[in-house]
Write a protein that holds these residues in place. Structure first.
Motif, PDB file in Angstrom:
ATOM      1  N   GLN A 231      36.174  41.038  47.264  1.00  0.00           N
ATOM      2  CA  GLN A 231      35.117  41.897  46.709  1.00  0.00           C
ATOM      3  C   GLN A 231      35.413  43.368  47.031  1.00  0.00           C
ATOM      4  O   GLN A 231      35.300  44.240  46.173  1.00  0.00           O
ATOM      5  CB  GLN A 231      33.739  41.525  47.270  1.00  0.00           C
ATOM      6  CG  GLN A 231      32.965  40.543  46.416  1.00  0.00           C
ATOM      7  CD  GLN A 231      33.434  39.115  46.643  1.00  0.00           C
ATOM      8  OE1 GLN A 231      34.036  38.815  47.663  1.00  0.00           O
ATOM      9  NE2 GLN A 231      33.174  38.240  45.694  1.00  0.00           N
ATOM     10  N   GLY A 232      35.817  43.614  48.283  1.00  0.00           N
ATOM     11  CA  GLY A 232      36.155  44.982  48.703  1.00  0.00           C
ATOM     12  C   GLY A 232      37.347  45.514  47.916  1.00  0.00           C
ATOM     13  O   GLY A 232      37.378  46.680  47.524  1.00  0.00           O
ATOM     14  N   PHE A 233      38.303  44.650  47.663  1.00  0.00           N
ATOM     15  CA  PHE A 233      39.499  45.041  46.913  1.00  0.00           C
ATOM     16  C   PHE A 233      39.096  45.464  45.491  1.00  0.00           C
ATOM     17  O   PHE A 233      39.533  46.486  44.984  1.00  0.00           O
ATOM     18  CB  PHE A 233      40.474  43.860  46.877  1.00  0.00           C
ATOM     19  CG  PHE A 233      41.865  44.193  46.405  1.00  0.00           C
ATOM     20  CD1 PHE A 233      42.833  44.612  47.310  1.00  0.00           C
ATOM     21  CD2 PHE A 233      42.219  44.074  45.065  1.00  0.00           C
ATOM     22  CE1 PHE A 233      44.138  44.895  46.890  1.00  0.00           C
ATOM     23  CE2 PHE A 233      43.513  44.365  44.636  1.00  0.00           C
ATOM     24  CZ  PHE A 233      44.472  44.774  45.551  1.00  0.00           C
ATOM     25  N   VAL A 234      38.208  44.671  44.885  1.00  0.00           N
ATOM     26  CA  VAL A 234      37.765  44.990  43.519  1.00  0.00           C
ATOM     27  C   VAL A 234      36.983  46.311  43.514  1.00  0.00           C
ATOM     28  O   VAL A 234      37.170  47.150  42.619  1.00  0.00           O
ATOM     29  CB  VAL A 234      36.919  43.830  42.929  1.00  0.00           C
ATOM     30  CG1 VAL A 234      36.260  44.236  41.614  1.00  0.00           C
ATOM     31  CG2 VAL A 234      37.791  42.599  42.718  1.00  0.00           C
TER      32      VAL A 234
ATOM     33  N   GLU B  12      37.861  49.587  41.293  1.00  0.00           N
ATOM     34  CA  GLU B  12      36.890  50.279  40.428  1.00  0.00           C
ATOM     35  C   GLU B  12      36.877  51.778  40.719  1.00  0.00           C
ATOM     36  O   GLU B  12      36.724  52.593  39.820  1.00  0.00           O
ATOM     37  CB  GLU B  12      35.480  49.700  40.638  1.00  0.00           C
ATOM     38  CG  GLU B  12      35.292  48.328  40.012  1.00  0.00           C
ATOM     39  CD  GLU B  12      33.909  47.759  40.279  1.00  0.00           C
ATOM     40  OE1 GLU B  12      33.533  47.640  41.473  1.00  0.00           O
ATOM     41  OE2 GLU B  12      33.204  47.421  39.305  1.00  0.00           O
ATOM     42  N   LYS B  13      37.044  52.134  42.012  1.00  0.00           N
ATOM     43  CA  LYS B  13      37.009  53.556  42.372  1.00  0.00           C
ATOM     44  C   LYS B  13      38.292  54.265  41.937  1.00  0.00           C
ATOM     45  O   LYS B  13      38.280  55.437  41.593  1.00  0.00           O
ATOM     46  CB  LYS B  13      36.845  53.698  43.888  1.00  0.00           C
ATOM     47  CG  LYS B  13      35.515  53.147  44.365  1.00  0.00           C
ATOM     48  CD  LYS B  13      34.835  54.101  45.318  1.00  0.00           C
ATOM     49  CE  LYS B  13      33.350  53.839  45.394  1.00  0.00           C
ATOM     50  NZ  LYS B  13      32.967  52.789  46.310  1.00  0.00           N
TER      51      LYS B  13
ATOM     52  N   LEU C  47      35.355  36.188  40.136  1.00  0.00           N
ATOM     53  CA  LEU C  47      35.429  37.368  41.008  1.00  0.00           C
ATOM     54  C   LEU C  47      34.998  38.642  40.277  1.00  0.00           C
ATOM     55  O   LEU C  47      34.295  39.481  40.839  1.00  0.00           O
ATOM     56  CB  LEU C  47      36.867  37.521  41.532  1.00  0.00           C
ATOM     57  CG  LEU C  47      37.140  38.760  42.370  1.00  0.00           C
ATOM     58  CD1 LEU C  47      36.459  38.645  43.731  1.00  0.00           C
ATOM     59  CD2 LEU C  47      38.644  38.966  42.568  1.00  0.00           C
ATOM     60  N   LEU C  48      35.434  38.765  39.017  1.00  0.00           N
ATOM     61  CA  LEU C  48      35.186  40.016  38.286  1.00  0.00           C
ATOM     62  C   LEU C  48      33.846  40.033  37.557  1.00  0.00           C
ATOM     63  O   LEU C  48      33.443  41.068  37.012  1.00  0.00           O
ATOM     64  CB  LEU C  48      36.318  40.263  37.281  1.00  0.00           C
ATOM     65  CG  LEU C  48      37.719  40.443  37.878  1.00  0.00           C
ATOM     66  CD1 LEU C  48      38.752  40.617  36.776  1.00  0.00           C
ATOM     67  CD2 LEU C  48      37.775  41.635  38.835  1.00  0.00           C
TER      68      LEU C  48
ATOM     69  N   SER D 123      31.581  42.924  38.087  1.00  0.00           N
ATOM     70  CA  SER D 123      32.217  44.232  38.235  1.00  0.00           C
ATOM     71  C   SER D 123      32.358  44.899  36.863  1.00  0.00           C
ATOM     72  O   SER D 123      32.025  44.313  35.838  1.00  0.00           O
ATOM     73  CB  SER D 123      33.606  44.069  38.859  1.00  0.00           C
ATOM     74  OG  SER D 123      34.507  43.590  37.883  1.00  0.00           O
ATOM     75  N   SER D 124      32.895  46.109  36.891  1.00  0.00           N
ATOM     76  CA  SER D 124      33.103  46.823  35.617  1.00  0.00           C
ATOM     77  C   SER D 124      34.466  46.470  35.020  1.00  0.00           C
ATOM     78  O   SER D 124      34.876  47.025  34.016  1.00  0.00           O
ATOM     79  CB  SER D 124      33.035  48.325  35.875  1.00  0.00           C
ATOM     80  OG  SER D 124      34.062  48.683  36.794  1.00  0.00           O
ATOM     81  N   LEU D 125      35.187  45.548  35.685  1.00  0.00           N
ATOM     82  CA  LEU D 125      36.535  45.202  35.243  1.00  0.00           C
ATOM     83  C   LEU D 125      36.565  43.805  34.645  1.00  0.00           C
ATOM     84  O   LEU D 125      35.725  42.972  34.992  1.00  0.00           O
ATOM     85  CB  LEU D 125      37.494  45.243  36.436  1.00  0.00           C
ATOM     86  CG  LEU D 125      37.544  46.557  37.207  1.00  0.00           C
ATOM     87  CD1 LEU D 125      38.361  46.394  38.481  1.00  0.00           C
ATOM     88  CD2 LEU D 125      38.127  47.658  36.330  1.00  0.00           C
ATOM     89  N   CYS D 126      37.550  43.547  33.796  1.00  0.00           N
ATOM     90  CA  CYS D 126      37.710  42.161  33.348  1.00  0.00           C
ATOM     91  C   CYS D 126      39.166  41.853  33.032  1.00  0.00           C
ATOM     92  O   CYS D 126      39.988  42.749  32.871  1.00  0.00           O
ATOM     93  CB  CYS D 126      36.780  41.823  32.203  1.00  0.00           C
ATOM     94  SG  CYS D 126      37.259  42.518  30.670  1.00  0.00           S
TER      95      CYS D 126
END
Ligand code: TMP
Ligand code: ZN
Length: 419
Positions: free
Chosen positions: A196-199, A203-204, A247-248, A251-254
């Protein structure tokens, strides 16, 4: 030195224990143990005779029935695994350079520009240097190993000596002055405990157009070809596509696409992008083809047990006939095989390796000495176990003299055979 991990790092399956490790009656869902090698030394703990050893930890894989992720039952402290003097150096073999060329040409077609490349787990900077030579600009590496960052910097590739997280993600973005066109991570994502921290870090660091390319050994290849020596403490996860989708999810990623490569026994490159621009069709097709399930893990574990017995018996038999057997390639995989088969110096006289930093060290758990690669033709043993089987064609070609003079290779993967 290590702590147990009972919750799936991708989807959260497996309830956390309450205070004192006691579970309440409702907290019944648990990850399923599927592969167990007992207590094992850390696979890259190649140490000189007078050095202090890092120690041993359980080596067991748990399977998540919800997202099909395989993950180790423990997390060894990263500071121990990735010491200041991490011995693993990205190979400069022809096999690896061909692979670099392949991924560079695949990624140049996907990225919007060639400006800004951040590599997470940049090792000695070899891949970034390769990208630089192909015209990519503004390169930056991030790697916890100080010894390797120094090499990278000396070769003109800036590198931050840190574990990647959401804080140095911002530092990296600031130092580039823009969002990178490409974020690369080769064979380090499956070493990360906190996904989660990696994702959050990704994102940053990423902008809307940034392509995130994460290469990992593909669990399906490992399971089908029974590459059980890929299981060691650094590899905390054996991922399925479904686990990445879980996991994603928030998040804002896919996941946009999955590229396949032959390197290291079968690897995939996850192509991840902002949800705002991603076209997910190819990833969906890849996911539909995936066959990883509990039965596949069970079959793998049975097959691995047979292979361990087979290699153990074969080598002991040869030694009892007075044959000299050595190892070729002091890879982490060699440590897994050697300890799974309980080999000692009695069975394997030495292991040769091309990495100078590993010479004069002892193999973790067995204390088999590591020597320079010239030892194969100097000593001309009867048999060499090709622990660097992921470079098999190249090694066999390079060591022609060994075979010409009557030496034989023992290939441990996918099936044990003598050539
Ligand atoms: P790796 O599979 O983790 O890259 O490790 C392979 C090991 O094998 C590494 O320590 C370098 C060594 N090696 C040789 O000794 N000879 C070779 O020709 C090659 C390609 C690798
Ligand atoms: Zn899961």
């Amino acid at each position: 030195m290590y702590k147990t991990r009972e919750v799936c790092r991708a989807c959260g399956f497996g309830k956390k224990a309450g205070p004192g490790g006691i579970k309440s009656a409702e907290e019944t869902e648990e990850l399923i143990p599927v592969f167990d090698l007992g207590i094992q030394p850390l696979a890259n703990d190649f140490a000189r005779p007078t050095d202090e050893r890092a120690g041993y930890a359980p080596l067991k894989v748990l399977y998540c029935p919800r997202c099909r992720l395989g993950q180790l039952s423990v997390e060894v402290k990263p500071e121990i695994l990735y010491a200041r003097n991490y011995p693993y150096v990205t190979s400069n073999s022809k096999t690896m350079l061909d692979h670099f060329a392949k991924i560079e040409s695949d990624l140049v077609g996907i990225c919007e520009s060639q400006t800004g490349v951040v590599e997470i787990g940049s090792n000695d900077g070899a891949l970034l240097k390769f990208f630089g030579e192909r015209g990519w600009k503004h390169l930056l590496g991030i790697d916890p190993a100080e010894n390797l960052c120094k090499i990278s910097i000396a070769n003109g590739i800036p590198a931050l000596s840190q574990f990647f997280d959401e804080y140095n993600a911002l530092t990296a973005r600031r130092s580039l002055g823009c969002a990178p066109a490409l974020i690369l991570a080769r064979h380090c994502f499956c070493h990360v405990n906190d996904w989660q921290g990696f994702v959050r870090g990704l994102e940053k660091l990423a902008g809307e157009q940034t392509v995130i390319a994460i290469e990992v050994p593909y669990a399906q290849d490992m399971l089908v070809k029974c590459e059980f020596d890929t299981v060691y403490h650094e590899h905390t996860s054996y991922l399925s596509i479904q686990s990445i989708e879980y996991l994603l999810r928030d998040s804002s990623l896919c996941l946009e696409d999955v590229l396949e490569y032959d390197i290291h026994g079968g690897a995939i490159m996850l192509i991840i992008r902002s949800r705002k621009v991603a076209q997910v069709g190819k990833a969906i097709l890849f996911h539909a083809k995936e066959k990883i399930d509990l039965a596949m893990w069970r079959k793998f574990a049975e097959h691995a047990e047979i292979k361990i017995m087979e290699l153990g018996a074969m080598v002991r038999n040869l030694v009892s006939q007075g044959k000299k057997v050595v190892g070729y390639g002091a890879s982490a995989k060699s440590t897994v095989w050697i300890n799974a088969c309980s080999f000692t110096k009695k069975e394997i006289s030495f292991i040769t390796d091309t990495t100078p930093g590993k010479w004069y060290t002892l193999s973790p758990g067995s204390d088999i000495p590591i020597v320079d690669s010239g030892a194969l033709t100097r000593e001309l043993p009867d048999y060499a176990i090709l622990f660097a089987w992921n470079y098999a064609a190249e090694c066999i070609e390079k060591e022609k003299i060994f075979r010409d003079k009557g030496g034989r290779w023992i290939l441990p993967v996918p099936d044990i055979k003598i050539v």
